[in-house]
Design a protein around this motif. Structure first.
Motif, mmCIF file in Angstrom:
data_model
loop_
_atom_site.group_PDB
_atom_site.id
_atom_site.type_symbol
_atom_site.label_atom_id
_atom_site.label_comp_id
_atom_site.label_asym_id
_atom_site.label_seq_id
_atom_site.Cartn_x
_atom_site.Cartn_y
_atom_site.Cartn_z
ATOM 1 N N TRP A 161 0.159 -10.093 -92.540
ATOM 2 C CA TRP A 161 -0.160 -10.573 -93.284
ATOM 3 C C TRP A 161 -1.755 -10.416 -92.686
ATOM 4 C CZ3 TRP A 161 -4.361 -13.091 -94.527
ATOM 5 C CH2 TRP A 161 -4.903 -12.607 -96.590
ATOM 6 N N GLU B 287 -4.345 -8.172 -93.117
ATOM 7 C CA GLU B 287 -4.907 -8.054 -94.790
ATOM 8 C C GLU B 287 -5.844 -9.168 -94.010
ATOM 9 O OE1 GLU B 287 -4.344 -6.423 -97.549
ATOM 10 O OE2 GLU B 287 -2.580 -5.132 -95.687
ATOM 11 N N ALA B 288 -5.624 -10.529 -92.882
ATOM 12 C CA ALA B 288 -7.223 -11.624 -93.413
ATOM 13 C C ALA B 288 -7.773 -10.848 -92.240
ATOM 14 C CB ALA B 288 -5.797 -12.719 -92.345
ATOM 15 N N ASP C 98 -4.961 -20.327 -91.907
ATOM 16 C CA ASP C 98 -4.758 -19.038 -92.344
ATOM 17 C C ASP C 98 -3.263 -19.637 -93.790
ATOM 18 O OD1 ASP C 98 -5.453 -18.206 -89.866
ATOM 19 O OD2 ASP C 98 -3.834 -19.213 -89.275
ATOM 20 N N TYR D 25 -3.697 -18.254 -97.152
ATOM 21 C CA TYR D 25 -3.197 -16.662 -98.036
ATOM 22 C C TYR D 25 -1.976 -16.645 -99.379
ATOM 23 C CZ TYR D 25 0.673 -14.870 -95.983
ATOM 24 O OH TYR D 25 2.107 -14.408 -95.592
ATOM 25 N N GLU E 210 -1.691 -10.496 -102.658
ATOM 26 C CA GLU E 210 -2.565 -10.191 -103.912
ATOM 27 C C GLU E 210 -1.879 -9.722 -104.753
ATOM 28 O OE1 GLU E 210 -6.250 -6.895 -104.930
ATOM 29 O OE2 GLU E 210 -5.250 -7.002 -102.662
ATOM 30 N N ARG F 60 -1.905 -13.534 -106.638
ATOM 31 C CA ARG F 60 -2.036 -13.851 -106.525
ATOM 32 C C ARG F 60 -2.697 -14.376 -108.505
ATOM 33 N NH1 ARG F 60 -6.862 -11.179 -102.119
ATOM 34 N NH2 ARG F 60 -5.156 -12.037 -101.118
ATOM 35 N N SER G 3 -1.842 -20.716 -104.720
ATOM 36 C CA SER G 3 -2.489 -21.530 -104.134
ATOM 37 C C SER G 3 -2.417 -23.556 -104.190
ATOM 38 C CB SER G 3 -3.621 -20.968 -103.569
ATOM 39 O OG SER G 3 -3.986 -20.528 -104.732
#
Length: 154
Positions: free
Chosen positions: A28, A32-33, A80, A82, A85, A88, A93
């Motif tokens: 990731w 992705e980041a 960091d 995340y 997706e 989410r 989170s």
């Protein structure tokens, strides 16, 4: 440091690194980041080993991650963060940050900082504000493409 593991919906939220999937975290962060494209696996392993980590797992898949770079006494830097997706919008989170910022030792850090582009409202819920004295802060900021450039050079 004692590890905490709890369940939330179909997920496990944990600070136990032995339950986390370093390969998924590297994938990731490196793919992705926006802040760490093409970061080498060894670099991710080092940051993982030298930070207080929290993650969310669905089975053996690492679907969320965050780390606190800290001295465990006065300072922490949240980095960091995340959530994959596809997961989410599930409150993952928030669960991770509730657990992290609910720990006594984290509550007693004199300063905790972070850098974010998108999630100001989320972090405000945990007490983050704009820096009181931004003129006192300095940084050395290297290109977010630095890992890609390093790869191209070798």
């Amino acid at each position: 440091m004692q590890h905490i593991t709890t369940s939330y919906k179909d997920y496990i939220i944990t600070t136990d690194k032995s339950l986390m999937n370093l390969a998924d975290i590297h994938k990731w962060l490196s793919e992705e980041a926006y802040w760490s494209k093409e970061i080498p696996y060894d670099t991710v392993r080092t940051l993982f080993e030298n930070s207080y980590c929290i993650g969310a797992m669905k089975g053996t898949e690492q679907i969320a991650f965050a780390r606190l770079v800290t001295d465990y006494a006065t300072f922490g830097y949240l980095a960091d963060v995340y959530v994959v997706e596809a997961h989410r919008g599930e409150g993952i989170s928030k669960q991770m940050l509730d657990l992290l910022f609910g720990m006594d030792w984290v509550k007693y850090l004199r300063r905790t900082m972070l850098s974010t582009i998108y999630a100001h409202d989320l972090y405000r819920k945990y007490g983050f504000t704009e820096c009181r004295y931004p003129d006192r802060l300095m940084e050395i900021l290297r290109s977010p493409d630095m890992y890609k450039q390093m790869t191209e050079e070798t």
